[in-house]
Design an enzyme around this catalytic site. Sequence first.
Site, PDB file in Angstrom:
ATOM      1  N   LYS A 115      -9.927  -1.480   0.714  1.00  0.00           N
ATOM      2  CA  LYS A 115      -9.255  -2.768   0.512  1.00  0.00           C
ATOM      3  C   LYS A 115      -9.884  -3.427  -0.682  1.00  0.00           C
ATOM      4  CE  LYS A 115      -6.025  -5.067   2.789  1.00  0.00           C
ATOM      5  NZ  LYS A 115      -5.003  -4.439   3.641  1.00  0.00           N
TER       6      LYS A 115
HETATM    7  N1  GLU Z   1      -1.577  -3.819   2.540  1.00  0.00           N
HETATM    8  C1  GLU Z   1      -0.888  -2.953   3.446  1.00  0.00           C
HETATM    9  C2  GLU Z   1      -1.679  -2.768   4.721  1.00  0.00           C
HETATM   10  O1  GLU Z   1      -2.530  -3.570   5.053  1.00  0.00           O
HETATM   11  C3  GLU Z   1      -0.468  -1.643   2.800  1.00  0.00           C
HETATM   12  C4  GLU Z   1      -1.587  -0.823   2.267  1.00  0.00           C
HETATM   13  C5  GLU Z   1      -1.113   0.380   1.461  1.00  0.00           C
HETATM   14  O2  GLU Z   1       0.080   0.626   1.367  1.00  0.00           O
HETATM   15  O3  GLU Z   1      -1.975   1.044   0.909  1.00  0.00           O
HETATM   16  O4  GLU Z   1      -1.434  -1.854   5.472  1.00  0.00           O
END
Ligand code: GLU
Length: 425
Positions: A115
């Site tokens: 993240k």
């Molecule tokens: N931000 C989204 C999540 O928390 C998608 C993450 C992604 O597609 O890599 O799952």
Amino acid sequence: MASGPETAGGVEAVSPLDAAQDQLRVASDFLGLDSGVRALLAQPRREVTVSVPLRHDDGHVSVFVGHRVQHNLDRGPAKGGVRFSPHVNLDEVRALAMWMTWKCALLNIPYGGAKGGVAVDPRQLSLAELERVTRRYTSELVGVIGPERDIPAPDIGTDEQTMAWMVDTISVDRGYTVPGAVTGKPIAIGGSPGRSIATSLGVVQIALAALWDRGIEPRHASAAVQGFGKVGRGVALQLHEAGVKVVAVSDQYGAIHNAAGLDIEAVATHVDLTGSVVDYPGGDPVEGHELLELDVDLLAPCAIEGVLTGANAHQVSAKIIVEGANGPTTPEADTILQDRGITVVPDILANAGGVVVSYFEWVQGNQAYWWTEREVETRLRSHMIGGWELVRAEAQRTSRTFRETATSIAVARVAEAHRVRGLYP
Ligand code: GLU
């Protein structure tokens, strides 16, 4: 958490990292993991904190702080969104990265978890400033991200345009176009059909399955949806389309309620015109915390982490909670909700549709071969239903909650990947 989100009622939420660590501990106990593996999974594999200086349009310079945390790489490259929000801090990003590891493992897509975020309020910046922040943040991370290393995607405060700037920055750095470096891109540069609605579609599919599972026919069900952004808006619209009576929705500015059901398409039009659900003429204003306590069949928290806590879980009246957001329920709330017989379908299952279609986008980009929207949706549905069936069957077999079950399935997969790879050196 120093500056983390607050619950709708204004009560300080517990740290998402504490919540994530607690969930890992429960799963590790169940699996009987040894202390070495526990310690390994409790720590991020890699963390990068960068300064993101921005020259504003008027010439003055501010410096924001950005992070990228790669929690685990045992099953493949790291994967996870980038968040632009004033609340971003390293512990929050660590928790969100850990949840991405479990999400990818549970849905059996070949990634670890990551993240990222910048502690900035994107609404305070012009488009040109936002582009400069995005490009500088990306450029600071250029050595750690990429299609085989770590693949960013949108999250709170970022969107397709952010991803386009990111992929362009990486591509300019490399000297060639690298479509697999980022997912959630615009279709024009290799985004996947269906990516923008994928998270909502997955949440609704799981919500409908959970309603049927509790013997509630969706067209006789009522729902409240917290959040009207990338996830909540699509969830409210698709629930409405599926015949569920959506009686309340909210955004960061306020909440509206209509016991007879809201016309969600009209709410969405009102939001497009005014920027908020507030003052929608077909509903009464209610406090954000009241939305969480409404007597509905389904509650979908689709905003931020830590909104269901020990302070309000006793007042929750929904039969089923489907977590569209990451980490909306604290461990204390989880225990209370479980004791009260409320089904909680955890984030790592319920909102995995986004990363599943990110995976499809990455596969398509790496192969330069594009699928139709129909193909994407069919494959997404089969992944989501596969995940749901697996978790439900295992939860029944072991008499545990969906969260404990989902987390332990995911942790077991990551631990097994680590075991067969072995510890180097
Ligand atoms: N931000 C989204 C999540 O928390 C998608 C993450 C992604 O597609 O890599 O799952």
